[in-house]
Design a protein around this motif. Structure first.
Motif, PDB file in Angstrom:
ATOM      1  N   ASP A  45       0.850  -1.024   0.246  1.00 18.48           N
ATOM      2  CA  ASP A  45      -0.125  -0.213   0.461  1.00 18.48           C
ATOM      3  C   ASP A  45       0.984   1.455  -0.054  1.00 18.48           C
ATOM      4  O   ASP A  45       0.341   2.440  -0.665  1.00 18.48           O
ATOM      5  CB  ASP A  45      -0.787   0.177   1.231  1.00 18.48           C
ATOM      6  CG  ASP A  45      -1.847  -1.048   1.465  1.00 18.48           C
ATOM      7  OD1 ASP A  45      -2.519  -1.758  -0.184  1.00 18.48           O
ATOM      8  OD2 ASP A  45      -2.456  -1.437   2.278  1.00 18.48           O
ATOM      9  N   ARG A  81      -8.465   6.897   0.090  1.00 20.05           N
ATOM     10  CA  ARG A  81      -9.332   6.638   0.455  1.00 20.05           C
ATOM     11  C   ARG A  81     -10.484   5.628   1.083  1.00 20.05           C
ATOM     12  O   ARG A  81     -11.524   5.434   1.772  1.00 20.05           O
ATOM     13  CB  ARG A  81      -9.862   7.637  -1.031  1.00 20.05           C
ATOM     14  CG  ARG A  81      -9.289   8.645  -1.346  1.00 20.05           C
ATOM     15  CD  ARG A  81     -10.542   8.741  -2.831  1.00 20.05           C
ATOM     16  NE  ARG A  81      -9.780  10.243  -3.086  1.00 20.05           N
ATOM     17  CZ  ARG A  81     -10.401  10.541  -4.632  1.00 20.05           C
ATOM     18  NH1 ARG A  81     -11.254  10.189  -5.366  1.00 20.05           N
ATOM     19  NH2 ARG A  81      -9.814  11.685  -4.058  1.00 20.05           N
ATOM     20  N   VAL A  82      -9.595   4.279   0.930  1.00 17.90           N
ATOM     21  CA  VAL A  82     -10.036   3.090   1.118  1.00 17.90           C
ATOM     22  C   VAL A  82      -9.846   3.640   2.370  1.00 17.90           C
ATOM     23  O   VAL A  82     -11.078   2.957   3.082  1.00 17.90           O
ATOM     24  CB  VAL A  82      -9.225   2.268   0.379  1.00 17.90           C
ATOM     25  CG1 VAL A  82     -10.170   0.727   1.313  1.00 17.90           C
ATOM     26  CG2 VAL A  82     -10.128   2.091  -1.161  1.00 17.90           C
ATOM     27  N   ALA A  83      -9.250   3.395   3.071  1.00 18.52           N
ATOM     28  CA  ALA A  83      -9.392   3.306   4.783  1.00 18.52           C
ATOM     29  C   ALA A  83      -9.228   4.447   5.239  1.00 18.52           C
ATOM     30  O   ALA A  83      -9.829   4.831   6.403  1.00 18.52           O
ATOM     31  CB  ALA A  83      -7.371   4.034   4.830  1.00 18.52           C
ATOM     32  N   HIS A 129      -5.735   6.264  -3.870  1.00 20.23           N
ATOM     33  CA  HIS A 129      -6.855   4.676  -3.678  1.00 20.23           C
ATOM     34  C   HIS A 129      -6.655   4.611  -2.016  1.00 20.23           C
ATOM     35  O   HIS A 129      -8.249   4.035  -2.040  1.00 20.23           O
ATOM     36  CB  HIS A 129      -6.777   3.749  -4.699  1.00 20.23           C
ATOM     37  CG  HIS A 129      -7.717   2.723  -4.468  1.00 20.23           C
ATOM     38  ND1 HIS A 129      -9.043   2.807  -4.614  1.00 20.23           N
ATOM     39  CD2 HIS A 129      -6.857   1.351  -3.989  1.00 20.23           C
ATOM     40  CE1 HIS A 129      -9.744   1.738  -4.875  1.00 20.23           C
ATOM     41  NE2 HIS A 129      -8.533   0.420  -4.592  1.00 20.23           N
ATOM     42  N   VAL A 130      -5.275   3.688  -1.956  1.00 18.01           N
ATOM     43  CA  VAL A 130      -5.027   3.408  -0.198  1.00 18.01           C
ATOM     44  C   VAL A 130      -6.165   4.449   0.533  1.00 18.01           C
ATOM     45  O   VAL A 130      -6.433   3.828   1.303  1.00 18.01           O
ATOM     46  CB  VAL A 130      -3.730   2.749  -0.408  1.00 18.01           C
ATOM     47  CG1 VAL A 130      -3.423   2.376   0.710  1.00 18.01           C
ATOM     48  CG2 VAL A 130      -3.695   2.186  -1.386  1.00 18.01           C
ATOM     49  N   GLN A 184     -15.785   4.094   5.546  1.00 18.50           N
ATOM     50  CA  GLN A 184     -16.324   5.067   4.807  1.00 18.50           C
ATOM     51  C   GLN A 184     -15.851   5.289   3.517  1.00 18.50           C
ATOM     52  O   GLN A 184     -14.483   6.224   4.833  1.00 18.50           O
ATOM     53  CB  GLN A 184     -18.194   5.787   5.481  1.00 18.50           C
ATOM     54  CG  GLN A 184     -18.425   6.965   3.894  1.00 18.50           C
ATOM     55  CD  GLN A 184     -19.311   7.767   5.018  1.00 18.50           C
ATOM     56  OE1 GLN A 184     -19.727   7.717   6.433  1.00 18.50           O
ATOM     57  NE2 GLN A 184     -19.235   8.920   3.977  1.00 18.50           N
ATOM     58  N   ALA A 185     -15.858   5.447   2.796  1.00 19.14           N
ATOM     59  CA  ALA A 185     -14.728   5.762   1.675  1.00 19.14           C
ATOM     60  C   ALA A 185     -13.829   7.610   2.187  1.00 19.14           C
ATOM     61  O   ALA A 185     -15.283   8.082   2.586  1.00 19.14           O
ATOM     62  CB  ALA A 185     -15.432   5.698   0.885  1.00 19.14           C
TER      63      ALA A 185
END
Length: 283
Positions: free
Chosen positions: A54, A78-80, A75-76, A139-140
Motif C-alpha cells: 500500500d 480513500r479506502v482507509a 486510492h489506498v 466509509q470511503a
C-alpha cells in the motif's frame, strides 16, 4: 497537529463525535507479515495498511520501497477512510519508525493533520487501553493526493548533500560502518553521510525522547540553523522517522522540513559506479 500523540490523548479523541482515522502499519523487515498481528488485536476502529503493498511502489532500481504513485496512494488512503481536514493517527508495534513512513507520505501528499502514536501498540496496551479483533466498516474518504509538499532527494542530490550540507544515515552503526549488510548489494554508507541511528529517538521506556533531548542529539550530529539536512536509511522507511524526529525537536518546521532520500541505501548501492565509504567516519 503535533507530530506525536500519547495513548491517553488518542483515547480521548476516539471517544469524541469525530474521532481521527487510525491506521495500523505494523510491519517486520524480515517477516512474517504483520497482518496476523492486526487480526489478533488492534486499536478500536483501526484500519490495517500494508507497507509493501500500500505504501510503496514495486521494488527495483529505485529501491526496495520506492515512493508509491499518487493515484495508487490516493486510492489506498480513500479506502482507509481519509478525507481532507480529518486528523489521522498512525501506529506500529512500538518505536514509530514504520508509522513515520505513513506520517511522511501524508505530509508529502499535502495532508497536515497527521500524528504518530508515541510508543505504538506496545504503549497503548501497556497503559490498559482496549483492543479488538473486530474489523471496522469504513466509509470511503475523499482525500486528494498532491505530491511534493515535502522535499525528496535522488541519488545525485543525496551525494551532493552529504558533501556540502548534512545527510543523516538512520541505519544501525554496524551497517553504516559496512561491517554487515543483510539485504542490499553492498555494505557501507554514502560518502560524507553522518550516522544517526533511528533507535536514538526512543527512550528506555519505549516512548520518544523529549524535544530538548532530541535537539541536543541532533546538534551533536551537526544539525545547525540554516544548514540543509536530509536523511536516508536502508529503503526510505525508517529515515522518515528522522524527518519526524527533527520536527519534534524543533530544529526543522513544517514550513522548512528535512529532505528524504527516498531510494536510500537500496538505491545507492544498486549502482556499482557510485562511491561507498566504510568505517566510523563519514569519509
Amino acid at each position: 497537529m503535533h507530530p506525536l500523540i500519547t495513548p491517553a490523548a488518542l483515547a480521548e479523541l476516539l471517544a469524541t463525535d469525530r474521532p481521527p482515522v487510525v491506521l495500523d502499519v505494523r510491519w517486520r523487515l524480515a517477516g512474517p507479515p504483520a497482518k496476523a498481528d492486526y487480526d489478533r488485536g488492534h486499536l478500536p476502529g483501526a484500519v490495517f495498511i500494508d507497507l509493501d503493498a500500500d505504501l510503496s511502489a514495486t521494488p527495483g532500481p529505485l529501491g526496495r520501497h520506492p515512493l508509491p504513485g499518487a493515484e495508487h496512494l490516493q486510492h489506498v488512503l480513500r479506502v482507509a477512510g481519509i478525507s481532507a481536514g480529518r486528523p489521522v493517527v498512525a501506529y506500529d508495534a512500538g518505536d514509530g519508525s514504520v508509522a513515520a513512513r505513513l506520517w511522511w507520505l501524508l505530509r508529502w501528499a499535502g495532508h497536515r493533520e497527521v500524528a504518530v502514536l508515541d510508543g505504538g501498540y506496545a504503549a497503548w496496551t501497556a497503559q490498559g487501553h482496549p483492543v479488538t479483533a473486530e474489523v471496522p466498516a469504513v466509509q470511503a474518504g475523499d482525500i486528494t493526493v498532491e505530491p511534493g509538499h515535502l522535499p525528496v532527494l535522488d541519488a545525485e542530490q543525496a551525494g551532493k548533500w552529504a558533501r556540502e550540507a548534512l545527510l543523516l544515515d538512520a541505519r544501525a552503526p554496524e551497517r553504516y560502518r559496512g561491517e554487515v549488510e543483510p539485504i542490499d548489494p553492498a555494505a557501507g554508507h554514502v560518502p560524507g553521510a553522518v550516522n544517526a541511528p533511528f533507535s536514538g529517538h526512543i527512550g528506555p521506556d519505549g516512548t520518544w525522547r523529549g524535544a530538548e533531548e532530541l535537539a541536543a542529539r541532533f546538534r551533536e550530529l551537526g544539525v545547525a540553523e540554516g544548514k540543509p539536512v536530509g536523511a536516508y536509511c536502508g529503503s526510505g522507511v525508517t529515515a522518515s522517522s528522522v524527518v519526524l524526529a527533527l520536527e519534534v525537536a524543533g530544529v526543522t518546521t513544517p514550513e522548512a522540513p528535512a529532505a528524504l532520500y527516498a531510494g536510500s541505501w537500496s538505491n545507492w548501492s544498486a549502482d556499482p559506479s557510485r562511491p561507498i565509504a566504510t568505517g566510523e567516519q563519514p569519509g
